[in-house]
Motif scaffolding. Structure first.
Motif, mmCIF file in Angstrom:
data_model
loop_
_atom_site.group_PDB
_atom_site.id
_atom_site.type_symbol
_atom_site.label_atom_id
_atom_site.label_comp_id
_atom_site.label_asym_id
_atom_site.label_seq_id
_atom_site.Cartn_x
_atom_site.Cartn_y
_atom_site.Cartn_z
ATOM 1 N N THR A 77 0.775 -1.255 0.022
ATOM 2 C CA THR A 77 -0.113 -0.087 -0.009
ATOM 3 C C THR A 77 0.990 1.124 -0.006
ATOM 4 O OG1 THR A 77 -0.181 0.032 2.531
ATOM 5 C CG2 THR A 77 -1.911 -1.169 1.206
ATOM 6 N N THR A 78 2.046 1.025 0.461
ATOM 7 C CA THR A 78 2.994 2.104 0.424
ATOM 8 C C THR A 78 4.558 1.834 0.125
ATOM 9 O OG1 THR A 78 3.360 1.846 2.664
ATOM 10 C CG2 THR A 78 1.714 3.454 2.214
ATOM 11 N N MET A 79 5.211 2.860 -0.364
ATOM 12 C CA MET A 79 6.761 2.628 -0.555
ATOM 13 C C MET A 79 7.379 3.554 0.388
ATOM 14 S SD MET A 79 7.995 0.662 -3.122
ATOM 15 C CE MET A 79 7.400 -0.045 -4.704
ATOM 16 N N LYS A 80 8.407 3.145 1.262
ATOM 17 C CA LYS A 80 9.002 3.659 2.353
ATOM 18 C C LYS A 80 10.472 4.138 1.779
ATOM 19 C CE LYS A 80 6.242 1.273 5.752
ATOM 20 N NZ LYS A 80 6.257 0.330 6.867
ATOM 21 N N ILE A 81 10.604 5.536 1.927
ATOM 22 C CA ILE A 81 11.850 5.906 1.626
ATOM 23 C C ILE A 81 12.712 6.612 2.843
ATOM 24 C CG2 ILE A 81 13.115 7.881 0.129
ATOM 25 C CD1 ILE A 81 11.049 7.428 -2.004
ATOM 26 N N SER A 82 13.669 6.192 3.012
ATOM 27 C CA SER A 82 14.656 6.510 4.185
ATOM 28 C C SER A 82 14.928 7.918 4.163
ATOM 29 C CB SER A 82 15.726 5.682 4.328
ATOM 30 O OG SER A 82 16.879 5.822 3.553
ATOM 31 N N PHE A 83 14.937 8.909 5.416
ATOM 32 C CA PHE A 83 15.395 10.223 5.312
ATOM 33 C C PHE A 83 16.242 10.254 6.708
ATOM 34 C CE2 PHE A 83 14.533 14.262 7.101
ATOM 35 C CZ PHE A 83 15.355 15.198 6.092
ATOM 36 N N SER A 84 17.467 10.099 6.791
ATOM 37 C CA SER A 84 17.997 10.124 8.052
ATOM 38 C C SER A 84 19.340 11.031 8.206
ATOM 39 C CB SER A 84 18.426 8.736 8.575
ATOM 40 O OG SER A 84 19.325 8.087 7.724
ATOM 41 N N GLU A 85 19.838 11.570 7.183
ATOM 42 C CA GLU A 85 21.277 12.031 6.983
ATOM 43 C C GLU A 85 21.275 13.185 8.185
ATOM 44 O OE1 GLU A 85 24.694 14.053 4.404
ATOM 45 O OE2 GLU A 85 22.837 13.156 3.343
ATOM 46 N N ARG A 86 20.080 14.241 7.930
ATOM 47 C CA ARG A 86 20.385 15.577 8.909
ATOM 48 C C ARG A 86 20.108 15.335 10.216
ATOM 49 N NH1 ARG A 86 17.139 20.255 5.887
ATOM 50 N NH2 ARG A 86 17.732 21.169 7.991
ATOM 51 N N MET A 87 19.077 14.128 10.283
ATOM 52 C CA MET A 87 18.752 13.568 11.736
ATOM 53 C C MET A 87 19.984 13.331 12.406
ATOM 54 S SD MET A 87 16.027 13.350 13.775
ATOM 55 C CE MET A 87 15.109 12.264 14.824
ATOM 56 N N SER A 88 20.596 12.284 11.824
ATOM 57 C CA SER A 88 21.892 11.717 12.334
ATOM 58 C C SER A 88 22.905 12.594 12.879
ATOM 59 C CB SER A 88 22.275 10.496 11.411
ATOM 60 O OG SER A 88 23.006 11.384 10.356
ATOM 61 N N ARG A 89 22.912 13.726 12.070
ATOM 62 C CA ARG A 89 23.933 14.866 12.562
ATOM 63 C C ARG A 89 23.451 15.604 13.893
ATOM 64 N NH1 ARG A 89 24.411 16.042 6.675
ATOM 65 N NH2 ARG A 89 23.325 18.039 7.120
ATOM 66 N N LEU A 90 22.340 15.684 14.187
ATOM 67 C CA LEU A 90 22.073 16.121 15.470
ATOM 68 C C LEU A 90 22.509 15.432 16.622
ATOM 69 C CD1 LEU A 90 18.108 17.021 14.731
ATOM 70 C CD2 LEU A 90 20.123 18.815 14.692
ATOM 71 N N PRO A 91 22.657 16.526 17.743
ATOM 72 C CA PRO A 91 23.258 15.865 19.002
ATOM 73 C C PRO A 91 21.990 14.735 19.579
ATOM 74 C CG PRO A 91 23.509 18.075 18.953
ATOM 75 C CD PRO A 91 22.838 17.720 17.887
ATOM 76 N N GLN A 92 22.398 13.835 20.439
ATOM 77 C CA GLN A 92 21.458 12.798 20.781
ATOM 78 C C GLN A 92 20.276 13.308 21.647
ATOM 79 O OE1 GLN A 92 22.187 9.677 19.666
ATOM 80 N NE2 GLN A 92 20.083 9.156 20.635
#
Length: 329
Positions: free
Chosen positions: A197-212
């Motif tokens: 029903t959906t295709m899922k595309i990852s988006f994580s590069e900017r998120m991974s650069r943020l402090p925990q």
């Protein structure tokens, strides 16, 4: 097999139904088309150089020289349940695992370039597939007839999403999905007859650069937004609806722009945290430069003025996301 063997030819052991085990040196670079097709009792693979014996119900090709798994190489191997493709493999041939009906787990590695036509045709036990960023061609009907495949994750957000949208969000005037690039790379008919029903595309590069410590607030917000998901490792998944057309054809499209609207909110929140972190670093630098032996350390602190924040935003690409908030400050 003798050490030094590099190629196992086409249909070399096709329909060897009495074959129960084999020893393969790590020097093999290519398994030819149909090399072990219909070896229905093959239960053990031994890589001599490593002294590693594997039950075919959980095969893992150890990292080494293997680059090509030829067409139909394991076609009809009904005992196969799990498979891990190592980074050395760049081509997975047509019909490589055709009809492996008990294959429920497939793990691809970055480095894989081509997944051939009908590669996993009628692998009816498959439920989820993650396609690496490195894949440039997903062949027609690659997963056709995988009637339990309900999740496909594409690790290619930087390529499959519009760069203008990633930079400016809805203000760019572009949609989130780069439909032209998507359909050039991913043959949607690869998933013909799959209940997606959906295709899922990852988006994580900017998120991974943020402090925990910045991430929990963003992750919490994502859970409240439509068509977005977040995995346990913090990867953001943008979900795009699959539209069914005649003759089983599929089309992926951001209907009503809902995915783009949700992604815009996440990008705005990420930009806020990026600006906050940038301001903190500048304030620390300014504070350090003002330290004086004759003044209390607290008296040396200063904040970044709004004009400087605007310059930071322009330099870092935040302006279109956060300018209204700064103007109202």
């Amino acid at each position: 097999f003798r050490d030094g063997l590099r190629v196992i030819g086409e249909q070399a052991f096709c329909e060897c139904k009495a074959l129960r085990s084999l020893a393969m040196p790590r020097t093999v670079t290519k398994l030819g088309s149909g090399a072990f097709s219909d070896c229905i009792n093959l239960a053990k693979v031994e890589f001599n150089e490593l002294g590693c014996r594997l039950n075919l119900a959980a095969v893992r090709f150890d990292e080494g020289a293997l680059q090509i798994i030829g067409g139909g190489a394991f076609c009809g191997c009904k005992a196969l349940q799990q498979e891990t493709i190592p980074p050395s493999v760049i081509t997975l041939g047509d019909e490589a695992f055709w009809g492996c009906r008990n294959l429920s787990i497939v793990q691809f590695s970055e480095g894989l370039d081509i997944i051939g036509e009908y590669a996993f045709y009628e692998c009816t036990a498959l439920r989820s597939v993650t396609v690496p960023l490195s894949v440039t061609k997903l062949g027609i009907f690659a997963f056709r007839g995988c009637t339990n495949l309900t999740e496909v994750i594409l690790l290619g957000g930087d390529i499959l999403l519009n760069q203008g949208f990633l930079d400016w969000g809805l203000f760019s005037g572009e949609g989130a999905l780069n439909e032209k690039r998507f359909h050039e790379t991913i043959c949607v008919n690869a998933f013909h007859d799959c209940p997606l029903t959906t295709m899922k595309i990852s988006f994580s590069e900017r998120m991974s650069r943020l402090p925990q410590d910045c991430r929990p607030s963003i992750e919490g917000r994502i859970r409240d937004l439509r068509r977005l998901e977040i995995t346990q490792d913090g990867t953001i998944l943008a979900c795009f609806p699959v539209i069914r057309r005649s003759f089983g054809c599929m089309h992926v499209k951001d209907t009503d722009n809902q995915t783009a609207e949700s992604l815009h909110q996440v990008l705005r929140l990420i930009s806020f945290h990026e600006l906050k972190e940038s301001s903190i670093l500048i304030e620390l630098a300014m504070w350090k430069s003002r330290l004086d032996e004759n003044r209390a350390r607290a008296d040396c602190r200063t904040s970044v003025p709004d004009p400087a924040k605007t310059l930071i935003m322009e330099y870092c690409g935040f302006t279109r996301f956060l300018e209204p908030a700064i103007e109202g400050a």
